[in-house]
Structures are given as C-alpha cells and as structure tokens.
Write a protein that holds these residues in place. Sequence first.
Motif, PDB file in Angstrom:
ATOM      1  N   THR A 134      57.020 139.515 202.522  1.00 44.38           N
ATOM      2  CA  THR A 134      56.857 139.900 203.928  1.00 44.38           C
ATOM      3  C   THR A 134      56.856 138.716 204.885  1.00 44.38           C
ATOM      4  N   PHE A 135      57.073 137.520 204.374  1.00 45.74           N
ATOM      5  CA  PHE A 135      57.010 136.335 205.229  1.00 45.74           C
ATOM      6  C   PHE A 135      58.033 136.411 206.354  1.00 45.74           C
ATOM      7  N   ILE A 136      59.125 137.114 206.090  1.00 44.71           N
ATOM      8  CA  ILE A 136      60.183 137.250 207.089  1.00 44.71           C
ATOM      9  C   ILE A 136      59.665 137.870 208.380  1.00 44.71           C
ATOM     10  N   ALA A 137      58.566 138.618 208.273  1.00 43.95           N
ATOM     11  CA  ALA A 137      58.043 139.298 209.464  1.00 43.95           C
ATOM     12  C   ALA A 137      57.622 138.315 210.549  1.00 43.95           C
ATOM     13  N   PHE A 138      57.358 137.050 210.162  1.00 44.34           N
ATOM     14  CA  PHE A 138      56.843 136.091 211.140  1.00 44.34           C
ATOM     15  C   PHE A 138      57.862 135.004 211.483  1.00 44.34           C
ATOM     16  N   GLU A 139      59.133 135.327 211.412  1.00 46.18           N
ATOM     17  CA  GLU A 139      60.146 134.309 211.727  1.00 46.18           C
ATOM     18  C   GLU A 139      60.487 134.283 213.217  1.00 46.18           C
ATOM     19  N   GLY A 140      59.798 135.068 214.010  1.00 45.55           N
ATOM     20  CA  GLY A 140      60.171 135.215 215.414  1.00 45.55           C
ATOM     21  C   GLY A 140      60.073 133.947 216.230  1.00 45.55           C
ATOM     22  N   TYR A 141      59.153 133.036 215.854  1.00 42.97           N
ATOM     23  CA  TYR A 141      59.016 131.835 216.684  1.00 42.97           C
ATOM     24  C   TYR A 141      60.230 130.921 216.550  1.00 42.97           C
TER      25      TYR A 141
ATOM     26  N   VAL B 214      58.347 157.610 214.995  1.00 48.21           N
ATOM     27  CA  VAL B 214      59.616 157.516 214.269  1.00 48.21           C
ATOM     28  C   VAL B 214      60.698 156.953 215.190  1.00 48.21           C
ATOM     29  N   PHE B 215      60.684 157.403 216.430  1.00 45.64           N
ATOM     30  CA  PHE B 215      61.629 156.841 217.400  1.00 45.64           C
ATOM     31  C   PHE B 215      61.382 155.342 217.562  1.00 45.64           C
ATOM     32  N   GLY B 216      60.086 154.955 217.598  1.00 44.47           N
ATOM     33  CA  GLY B 216      59.762 153.533 217.709  1.00 44.47           C
ATOM     34  C   GLY B 216      60.316 152.736 216.546  1.00 44.47           C
ATOM     35  N   ALA B 217      60.254 153.319 215.355  1.00 50.68           N
ATOM     36  CA  ALA B 217      60.794 152.634 214.182  1.00 50.68           C
ATOM     37  C   ALA B 217      62.309 152.472 214.293  1.00 50.68           C
ATOM     38  N   VAL B 218      62.977 153.537 214.716  1.00 52.02           N
ATOM     39  CA  VAL B 218      64.443 153.469 214.884  1.00 52.02           C
ATOM     40  C   VAL B 218      64.793 152.438 215.954  1.00 52.02           C
ATOM     41  N   PHE B 219      64.086 152.507 217.059  1.00 48.40           N
ATOM     42  CA  PHE B 219      64.321 151.613 218.190  1.00 48.40           C
ATOM     43  C   PHE B 219      64.075 150.160 217.783  1.00 48.40           C
ATOM     44  N   SER B 220      62.988 149.917 217.057  1.00 50.24           N
ATOM     45  CA  SER B 220      62.621 148.552 216.678  1.00 50.24           C
ATOM     46  C   SER B 220      63.613 147.956 215.695  1.00 50.24           C
ATOM     47  N   THR B 221      64.020 148.738 214.721  1.00 51.56           N
ATOM     48  CA  THR B 221      64.956 148.202 213.729  1.00 51.56           C
ATOM     49  C   THR B 221      66.303 147.882 214.371  1.00 51.56           C
ATOM     50  N   LEU B 222      66.724 148.711 215.320  1.00 49.74           N
ATOM     51  CA  LEU B 222      68.003 148.443 215.982  1.00 49.74           C
ATOM     52  C   LEU B 222      67.922 147.203 216.866  1.00 49.74           C
ATOM     53  N   THR B 223      66.834 147.063 217.623  1.00 49.86           N
ATOM     54  CA  THR B 223      66.713 145.891 218.497  1.00 49.86           C
ATOM     55  C   THR B 223      66.548 144.615 217.671  1.00 49.86           C
TER      56      THR B 223
ATOM     57  N   ALA C 191      59.958 134.352 227.196  1.00 52.82           N
ATOM     58  CA  ALA C 191      59.997 133.617 225.930  1.00 52.82           C
ATOM     59  C   ALA C 191      58.991 134.190 224.933  1.00 52.82           C
ATOM     60  N   THR C 192      57.811 134.543 225.444  1.00 49.54           N
ATOM     61  CA  THR C 192      56.795 135.140 224.564  1.00 49.54           C
ATOM     62  C   THR C 192      57.283 136.468 224.001  1.00 49.54           C
ATOM     63  N   MET C 193      57.921 137.258 224.850  1.00 49.77           N
ATOM     64  CA  MET C 193      58.396 138.576 224.414  1.00 49.77           C
ATOM     65  C   MET C 193      59.538 138.458 223.413  1.00 49.77           C
ATOM     66  N   ILE C 194      60.326 137.385 223.503  1.00 50.30           N
ATOM     67  CA  ILE C 194      61.382 137.183 222.505  1.00 50.30           C
ATOM     68  C   ILE C 194      60.746 137.016 221.122  1.00 50.30           C
ATOM     69  N   GLY C 195      59.697 136.184 221.062  1.00 52.09           N
ATOM     70  CA  GLY C 195      59.012 135.988 219.789  1.00 52.09           C
ATOM     71  C   GLY C 195      58.341 137.254 219.302  1.00 52.09           C
ATOM     72  N   MET C 196      57.617 137.912 220.195  1.00 49.55           N
ATOM     73  CA  MET C 196      56.938 139.148 219.797  1.00 49.55           C
ATOM     74  C   MET C 196      57.941 140.242 219.453  1.00 49.55           C
ATOM     75  N   GLY C 197      59.035 140.289 220.181  1.00 50.37           N
ATOM     76  CA  GLY C 197      60.048 141.309 219.925  1.00 50.37           C
ATOM     77  C   GLY C 197      60.621 141.194 218.530  1.00 50.37           C
ATOM     78  N   ALA C 198      60.785 139.951 218.077  1.00 51.12           N
ATOM     79  CA  ALA C 198      61.320 139.752 216.730  1.00 51.12           C
ATOM     80  C   ALA C 198      60.265 140.023 215.669  1.00 51.12           C
ATOM     81  N   MET C 199      59.025 139.596 215.941  1.00 47.41           N
ATOM     82  CA  MET C 199      57.976 139.732 214.917  1.00 47.41           C
ATOM     83  C   MET C 199      57.395 141.144 214.873  1.00 47.41           C
ATOM     84  N   ILE C 200      57.225 141.758 216.062  1.00 48.62           N
ATOM     85  CA  ILE C 200      56.749 143.149 216.088  1.00 48.62           C
ATOM     86  C   ILE C 200      57.985 144.032 216.190  1.00 48.62           C
ATOM     87  N   GLY C 201      58.841 143.886 215.246  1.00 53.43           N
ATOM     88  CA  GLY C 201      60.088 144.645 215.270  1.00 53.43           C
ATOM     89  C   GLY C 201      60.219 145.468 214.023  1.00 53.43           C
ATOM     90  N   ALA C 202      61.271 145.183 213.304  1.00 54.12           N
ATOM     91  CA  ALA C 202      61.535 145.979 212.116  1.00 54.12           C
ATOM     92  C   ALA C 202      60.529 145.699 211.009  1.00 54.12           C
TER      93      ALA C 202
END
Length: 486
Positions: A229-236, A315-324, A25-36
């Motif tokens: 940039t508020f959208i960056a913290f919608e993961g919760y 750069v790969f991390g950026a591509v990977f993060s935006t896709l996920t 559950a924690t990783m779902i939130g972090m995955g969305a917030m530390i993503g694109a």
Amino acid sequence: MGTAEDAVSGHGERAPEANLGLLDATMIGMGAMIGAGIFVLTGLAAEIAGPAAILVFLLNGVVTAFTGLSYAELAASIPKSGGGYAFVREVFDDLPSFVMGWMLWFAYMIAGGLYALGFAPNFLELLHVYDVTPAPNQVGAIALPVIDAGVPAAVALAFVAVLFLVTLNALSTAASGSVETIFTLVKVGILVIFVAFGATSPMFATAEFQPLFPGGASPLSILPAMGLTFIAFEGYDLITTVTEEVENPRENIPKAIFVSLGVTVLVYLAVVGVAVGTLGAEGLAEAGEAGIAQAATQFMPTGLPIIQNGGAIIVFGAVFSTLTALNAVVIASSRVAFSMGREDQLLPSFGQLHHRYGTPFVAILASGVVMLGSVALPTQSAGNMSSLFFLLSFIVVNGSVIKLRRERPDMNRPYEMPYYPIPPILGIVLNLILTGVLVTYLLRTDVLALVLSVGWILLGVVAYGIYTRLGSSEETDEPDDATIPQ
C-alpha cells in the motif's frame, strides 16, 4: 492541477505560468493520495493484515514523512518540474539519474494500470446499485468473436478507461489547478459523509477489532501490507512534478508537502477505521478493490430522492477518484518521460511537443502503451510493482539530499530539514526495510511482479547502453560545426 501543456512548455516555446497557489499545490498532493488508493487498496491491505490495516496506513504515513522532508528541502533548493527525477538528475551522474527516471516512469505507468483496475469493479458496483448489472463478482466475460475468446468485464473496462484518458491527454490536457482543487474537495467531502454515517451506524457500535493481527501473527506480519500500500502516499512526488507552475515554489512546495501528508494520514485512519469497523476485515478482504464501496452500501440509507441509495454516493466517489487518479498518473508519467527526453536520456521525440496539439504526444502514447498492457495484470501485482519502484525511487531521493549537502554546503536552501542527517538516513533505512520485505513477499506470492520489475530495469540499462553508444557514434561521425563555413 496546472495543465500538462503549460508545464512542459516551460522549456519549449511558451513561457511557463506560475499560477498555482499553496492551496492548489496542496490539493494536487491530496488529490493523488486521497484518490484511488483509499478505495482500491483498503480491501487488499485487510486481506493481508486484517484489522491491523489501520496500523498499516498509519506506519506508512510515518515512513513517508521522513522522505517528505527530503522532498521539501530538495524542492526548495532545486525548483524544477519533474519530481524526484529532476532532483536526482541535478545531483547524480548520467546512469544513476537515468535509472531513477526509468523507475519513476514505470511506477507511474503501473500505478495507472492499478487505478484502471480499481475503477472497473467500482463502476460495476455503481451499475449494480441501480440494478443495471449483477454484482461485480457475478458479471461474466465479454465475448470477442474475432479471436473467439472472452475478456473479463473488469479488464475490458480498465482498458477502455486507459485508452480514453491517454487519447484525451494526447490531444489536449485541460485540467486546471482550480478544477483539481474542486475535484479533491469533492472526494474529501464524500469520504467525510462515509465516515459520518459509518461511525454512527449500529454496525460500527458493535465493531470488533480483535484479534488485531490475523491468525495470532506478530506485528511484523503487517510489513508486506505496508509494502503493497506504499503507493498510496506517492502524491508528494506529484506535487514536485509541477514545481515550475507553483507561485513562490521555494516556500509553497514544502508547505504543500507537509499539509497534504498530514491531512491525508488523518483521512486514511478515519476511513479505514470505519470500513474495518462496519464491514469487518474479512468482508473488506472479500470485496477487494470494491471494499469501501461495499461497506458503504451496508450502512448508508436507502430510498433517498434521485440517488435512491446513499451508498451510491460513495460508489460514485470511488469511480470518480479512480478516474481522476488515473488521469493524474497519465500526466505524471508522461512528464517524467518528457523530462528524460528533454535531458537527452530518451529519444529526442519524447522531449518534444506535438506541433498541433502542444502536448508531449510521444511521451503520452509510450506511457499509454505500458498502461494498457498493465491492465492485464492482477490488481495486486500492479500495486506491488508500483510500490516497489516508488520505494526504490525514494531511497535515491533521500541519498540525493545527503550528496547535495556534502557537495554544495553553501547552496541556497530556503528550507532545511531539522535534525539533519537523521531524517534522510531513517528514510533510506525504512524504505530499504520495506523494499526487502516486499521483495521477500513477492518471492513467495507474486513472482510475476518481481520478474517483470527486474526485467524492466534490465531493459532500461540495455536501452541506455545502446542509446548512449549510438549517440557517441553520431557525435564522432558528425563534422565539427565550428569548421563548417557559414
């Protein structure tokens, strides 16, 4: 993340499986917030706020924390999937809850467009690192002979990314909690590498953060960047969309919200600090959506085995993060639409599973249509619109806590926020301030985003009126089942 199939089937024919632990559950939130967001929005924030982009993300974390407390209490009290919509549906009448779901659905769909638009330049940057294409800003348009026109390569790539992931989710969603956990750990690991190399590079040693506010502006000048940039913290909110799949949700959901939010703010501060310190605020602003990737190519080592260029990792991390992240909002948006269909607030087909694929097929396709249209928008407009609707949604969620406390004081609340009612009131006030600032900013710089946002709400209200009127007519016309002979 648990599969969409599992989540939606919780109210269908199959029983839900609560197989996500606290870590998942924690990783779902972090995955969305530390993503694109960290890759796409850093450059845009620097364009508005200069070096103070660091403060932008810190203050957004503080604002988010108050609403996070409300989410934690509501999730513990109402352990239902569907995110903020599920809470508001439980507390408010039909129309307010419909508007909430309508806004949240739109916010996720436009976020999908934003992430797709962030994926494209980073993907081009990845190809550029290996000399496959010129730099992203030098790649021309793709000719469309049928209509004798050209489409920018970034827009075409964003369109293809959305089309691919919508199709994938419509046919079968196979992401598991374990996979999401691994994905998030990979992303965090890549950012740790970025921070480690950046903080020890000669470029950072001569970093200049003054003047903190560009052009001698006041600290209040960073408010528009906070709104963007508020959208960056919608993961919760995304964590609470899978509440029914989390073990012991009344305890684990609040913990997951707090841990993911705290870690995310720290990661953002480190990454943005290194990006501004190495590439400079002006360089970040010029790079736009590819800001982090271009910063990495400036100080990461070259001549490495296989990958050749160390910057390629980032750069790969950026591509990977935006896709996920794009995949996550495809799931989230379709779940909100599915929940609304299940609650008879959208057409019944939205709340049904496909007989063959077992997915919320109609909800996914409808979400995909809006996402595909949104890739034609400027990236900043997509970010503005999505942030605006998340801000409005969070105001309603904070109001839900207060209303629920008043109407059901004896309700079982495994988690109660401290110092009530100060946190939800502060959450409402701060989100209202950011909303006002963002609307004012849009009036000056991005009227298109404002017009489309207002148009979406009006469209929803009209559609709701027609739908409820037709529903009432059908109920009136139908004979009473109790009188029909069996």
